[in-house]
Write a protein that holds these residues in place. Structure first.
Motif, PDB file in Angstrom:
ATOM      1  N   GLY A  93      -8.605  -0.894   1.700  1.00 15.04           N
ATOM      2  CA  GLY A  93     -10.099  -1.475   2.010  1.00 15.04           C
ATOM      3  C   GLY A  93      -9.908  -3.047   2.415  1.00 15.04           C
ATOM      4  O   GLY A  93     -10.417  -3.363   3.643  1.00 15.04           O
ATOM      5  N   VAL A  94      -9.040  -3.756   1.957  1.00 10.82           N
ATOM      6  CA  VAL A  94      -8.454  -5.102   2.280  1.00 10.82           C
ATOM      7  C   VAL A  94      -8.104  -4.988   3.604  1.00 10.82           C
ATOM      8  O   VAL A  94      -8.243  -5.780   4.651  1.00 10.82           O
ATOM      9  CB  VAL A  94      -7.768  -5.660   1.292  1.00 10.82           C
ATOM     10  CG1 VAL A  94      -7.351  -6.987   1.680  1.00 10.82           C
ATOM     11  CG2 VAL A  94      -8.358  -5.755   0.030  1.00 10.82           C
ATOM     12  N   LEU A  95      -7.174  -4.055   3.858  1.00 14.01           N
ATOM     13  CA  LEU A  95      -6.398  -3.866   5.414  1.00 14.01           C
ATOM     14  C   LEU A  95      -7.438  -3.479   6.437  1.00 14.01           C
ATOM     15  O   LEU A  95      -7.504  -4.120   7.458  1.00 14.01           O
ATOM     16  CB  LEU A  95      -5.308  -2.758   5.226  1.00 14.01           C
ATOM     17  CG  LEU A  95      -4.191  -2.834   4.452  1.00 14.01           C
ATOM     18  CD1 LEU A  95      -3.295  -1.683   4.625  1.00 14.01           C
ATOM     19  CD2 LEU A  95      -3.395  -4.069   5.050  1.00 14.01           C
ATOM     20  N   VAL A 142       0.783  -1.261  -0.046  1.00 12.91           N
ATOM     21  CA  VAL A 142       0.099   0.012   0.198  1.00 12.91           C
ATOM     22  C   VAL A 142       0.936   1.305   0.074  1.00 12.91           C
ATOM     23  O   VAL A 142       0.533   2.183  -0.773  1.00 12.91           O
ATOM     24  CB  VAL A 142      -0.897  -0.045   1.199  1.00 12.91           C
ATOM     25  CG1 VAL A 142      -1.533   1.437   1.367  1.00 12.91           C
ATOM     26  CG2 VAL A 142      -1.834  -1.058   1.137  1.00 12.91           C
ATOM     27  N   VAL A 143       2.074   1.409   0.969  1.00 14.19           N
ATOM     28  CA  VAL A 143       2.831   2.342   0.902  1.00 14.19           C
ATOM     29  C   VAL A 143       3.569   2.850  -0.340  1.00 14.19           C
ATOM     30  O   VAL A 143       3.726   4.019  -0.786  1.00 14.19           O
ATOM     31  CB  VAL A 143       3.682   2.274   2.153  1.00 14.19           C
ATOM     32  CG1 VAL A 143       4.752   3.179   2.212  1.00 14.19           C
ATOM     33  CG2 VAL A 143       2.889   2.192   3.287  1.00 14.19           C
ATOM     34  N   PHE A 144       4.210   1.566  -1.050  1.00 11.73           N
ATOM     35  CA  PHE A 144       4.988   1.770  -2.165  1.00 11.73           C
ATOM     36  C   PHE A 144       4.491   1.534  -3.411  1.00 11.73           C
ATOM     37  O   PHE A 144       5.397   2.083  -4.323  1.00 11.73           O
ATOM     38  CB  PHE A 144       6.320   1.068  -1.793  1.00 11.73           C
ATOM     39  CG  PHE A 144       7.145   1.218  -0.528  1.00 11.73           C
ATOM     40  CD1 PHE A 144       8.004   2.462  -0.658  1.00 11.73           C
ATOM     41  CD2 PHE A 144       7.236   0.519   0.417  1.00 11.73           C
ATOM     42  CE1 PHE A 144       8.430   3.022   0.419  1.00 11.73           C
ATOM     43  CE2 PHE A 144       7.926   0.923   1.652  1.00 11.73           C
ATOM     44  CZ  PHE A 144       8.695   2.137   1.689  1.00 11.73           C
ATOM     45  N   ASP A 165      -4.811   1.303  -4.900  1.00 11.33           N
ATOM     46  CA  ASP A 165      -4.302   1.501  -3.642  1.00 11.33           C
ATOM     47  C   ASP A 165      -5.459   1.712  -2.418  1.00 11.33           C
ATOM     48  O   ASP A 165      -5.381   1.235  -1.419  1.00 11.33           O
ATOM     49  CB  ASP A 165      -3.406   2.781  -3.483  1.00 11.33           C
ATOM     50  CG  ASP A 165      -2.177   2.750  -2.531  1.00 11.33           C
ATOM     51  OD1 ASP A 165      -1.679   1.511  -2.480  1.00 11.33           O
ATOM     52  OD2 ASP A 165      -1.839   3.653  -1.899  1.00 11.33           O
ATOM     53  N   LEU A 166      -6.499   2.381  -2.935  1.00 12.61           N
ATOM     54  CA  LEU A 166      -7.665   2.428  -2.041  1.00 12.61           C
ATOM     55  C   LEU A 166      -8.378   0.986  -1.761  1.00 12.61           C
ATOM     56  O   LEU A 166      -8.777   0.741  -0.615  1.00 12.61           O
ATOM     57  CB  LEU A 166      -8.887   3.365  -2.766  1.00 12.61           C
ATOM     58  CG  LEU A 166     -10.063   3.545  -2.055  1.00 12.61           C
ATOM     59  CD1 LEU A 166      -9.712   4.053  -0.575  1.00 12.61           C
ATOM     60  CD2 LEU A 166     -11.184   4.428  -2.830  1.00 12.61           C
ATOM     61  N   VAL A 210      -4.822   6.506   7.027  1.00 13.42           N
ATOM     62  CA  VAL A 210      -4.338   5.904   5.807  1.00 13.42           C
ATOM     63  C   VAL A 210      -5.470   5.778   4.981  1.00 13.42           C
ATOM     64  O   VAL A 210      -5.241   6.140   3.686  1.00 13.42           O
ATOM     65  CB  VAL A 210      -3.647   4.452   6.264  1.00 13.42           C
ATOM     66  CG1 VAL A 210      -3.528   3.594   4.862  1.00 13.42           C
ATOM     67  CG2 VAL A 210      -2.551   4.677   6.885  1.00 13.42           C
ATOM     68  N   ALA A 211      -6.692   5.473   5.508  1.00 11.67           N
ATOM     69  CA  ALA A 211      -7.937   5.418   4.470  1.00 11.67           C
ATOM     70  C   ALA A 211      -8.168   6.637   3.887  1.00 11.67           C
ATOM     71  O   ALA A 211      -8.467   6.949   2.779  1.00 11.67           O
ATOM     72  CB  ALA A 211      -8.780   4.890   5.218  1.00 11.67           C
TER      73      ALA A 211
END
Length: 495
Positions: free
Chosen positions: A43-45, A5-7, A38-39, A85-86
């Motif tokens: 959402g999975v996280l 997600v970050v990179f 990425d969004l 983050v979201a």
């Protein structure tokens, strides 16, 4: 998954920067696609998130990085960071959609914003002070080039002011981080370890000095009075999507630092200086609202309301260190502060995108140039009215949830918090005045022929406001994530 997600945006930025032959439409839509993916991953996280033990992190990953100084690549999320983050993923996707019609170097713009997205996601995920600082400084560099490259007006001066102010603040922050490292036994920059065993707990003078350095660095970024003077010029001269990211995401780096670093790692000093922090928050609330009321420029007006709204966050976190009340009321105040961060990001990000439409059509933000825009631009008028009512704290929007919790917990802890209540009334006057001058009455000199929102502009703003409404009506999914982490912070401050 969290590192992906970050990179992921950074990897996409590298591709866009390297592949110069990419057509402009591919670059624009590629930016939207990467932001959307990425969004989805965020959402999975969120779906897979399970509340960690107090002081712990979910989706955690740690790899040795600079072992000689106790620093590692350590990332993870909890109820304080996951909502931000979201928020970051949502706002950057909205900006990518808004920029679909852009014609000014879209490939470079997409690469720069994707780089900036990675720095923001990395900061909110960081569990190491050096990693936090790296992402903190890289975000300053990214926003500097956004203002210089795609801004307007006196953009070079505004960008330089932004960079110098926030970079000097980051140096103060680094000094505070080094103080924490030196005082820790064993020496470490790991944020989880420093929160679990806070150094300087029994050294009020040294703890106060380190806290002062950390607070100055974070207050500049927030910004609070008197460190706010870089904000209005930066917002006024930044492009619409730059202002949206600056207000919705970058300002939260300062307030997030309060709850992630200052409060749990320096609990004794935070309790000692909570009254001063509360005073700064109250002044920021009232000053930001009053100066916003005096503005004749729509964008500067929204910028000063950010000082006002960030003041509510400061009031909420200050309540956690005050002697009155109990742990439950202080938890309510901190929960409200984090909720306010999310609400302000959604609402003010949308308002800045809408203000950018005015400049895109006529080259002016001056309220006196408009009037009666509700006729030729009903979609713009409707969405701006929704954003305005959401920003002034109308029940039914997430901003009300955050502000109500801040005041409910803050007043129960100390009645002095009620001094900030007039800020809500003044903010209402600010936005009602703007609505009246821009969208009602006789047409102004720039109103004839004004073109209403185009599809990309509508679809970038409407989801942000719809989410602010949804979280205002059904806040429980958000609060269920925030409350346990807020309670853990309050418990840490009480040690």
């Amino acid at each position: 998954m969290l590192s992906v997600v970050v990179f992921l945006p950074l990897a996409a930025a590298a591709v866009l920067a390297a592949v110069r032959w990419l057509p402009d439409p591919v670059a624009r839509w590629g930016w939207v696609a990467v932001a959307a993916v990425d969004l989805v991953l965020v959402g999975v996280l969120w779906v897979g998130y399970r509340t960690p033990p107090p002081g712990g992190l979910a989706h955690e990953q740690q790899v040795p990085w600079i072992p000689g100084v106790g620093s590692s690549y350590h990332v993870g999320v909890d109820g304080l960071s996951l909502p931000l983050v979201a928020l970051t993923a949502v706002v950057f996707l909205a900006c990518a959609v808004h920029a679909l019609r852009g014609r000014d170097r879209p490939r470079s713009q997409a690469a720069l914003f994707l780089f900036l997205q990675s720095t923001c996601l990395g900061l909110f995920s960081a569990a190491d002070l050096i990693l936090f600082f790296v992402f903190f400084d890289l975000s300053i560099v990214g926003m500097y080039f956004v203002i210089v490259g795609w801004g307007h007006g006196d953009r070079t001066r505004s960008a330089l002011m932004f960079f110098l102010y926030t970079f000097l603040g980051s140096l103060a922050l680094l000094l505070g981080f080094i103080g924490l490292f030196v005082a820790a036994e064993p020496h470490t920059f790991d944020m989880v370890e420093l929160a679990a065993a806070p150094p300087l707990l029994d050294q009020p003078v040294a703890g106060g000095l380190v806290l002062a350095a950390v607070l100055v660095g974070l207050a500049v970024k927030t910004p609070t009075v008197p460190f706010h003077t870089w904000l209005p010029p930066a917002h006024t001269d930044a492009p619409a999507i730059g202002s949206a990211v600056l207000a919705a995401v970058l300002l939260k780096m300062g307030t997030y630092g309060f709850v992630r670093i200052a409060m749990p790692m320096l609990p004794g000093a935070w309790r000692a200086w909570a009254g001063v922090v509360l005073a700064v928050g109250i002044v920021s609330v009232l000053y930001g609202a009053l100066v916003a009321l005096a503005q004749t420029d729509v964008k500067r007006m929204i910028a000063y309301t950010s000082v006002n709204h960030m003041g509510y966050v400061v009031v909420g976190v200050a309540a956690a260190g005050l002697a009155g009340g109990d742990a439950a009321t202080r938890t309510v105040a901190v929960t409200g502060a984090v909720t306010q961060m999310v609400g302000h990001g959604l609402i003010t990000g949308a308002l800045f995108l809408l203000a950018g439409v005015l400049h895109d059509r006529t080259g002016s933000y001056a309220m006196g140039d408009y009037g009666g825009l509700a006729g030729p631009a009903p979609r713009l008028a409707t969405l701006f009215a929704v954003g305005a009512f959401a920003s002034l704290g109308l029940p039914g929007f997430v901003g009300f949830v955050g502000e109500f919790q801040v005041f409910a917990g803050g007043v129960a802890t100390t009645p002095v918090t009620a001094l900030a209540l007039p800020g809500i009334l003044i903010t209402a006057a600010v936005f009602l005045r703007a609505l009246q001058r821009v969208f009602t009455g006789a047409p102004g000199p720039r109103s004839p022929g004004f073109v209403d929102l185009r599809p990309a502009e509508t679809w970038s703003v409407a989801p942000l406001l719809a989410l602010a409404l949804l979280l205002g009506v059904l806040p429980r999914p958000l609060l269920d994530v925030i409350e346990p982490a807020a309670g853990a912070v309050v418990e840490m401050v009480g040690r």
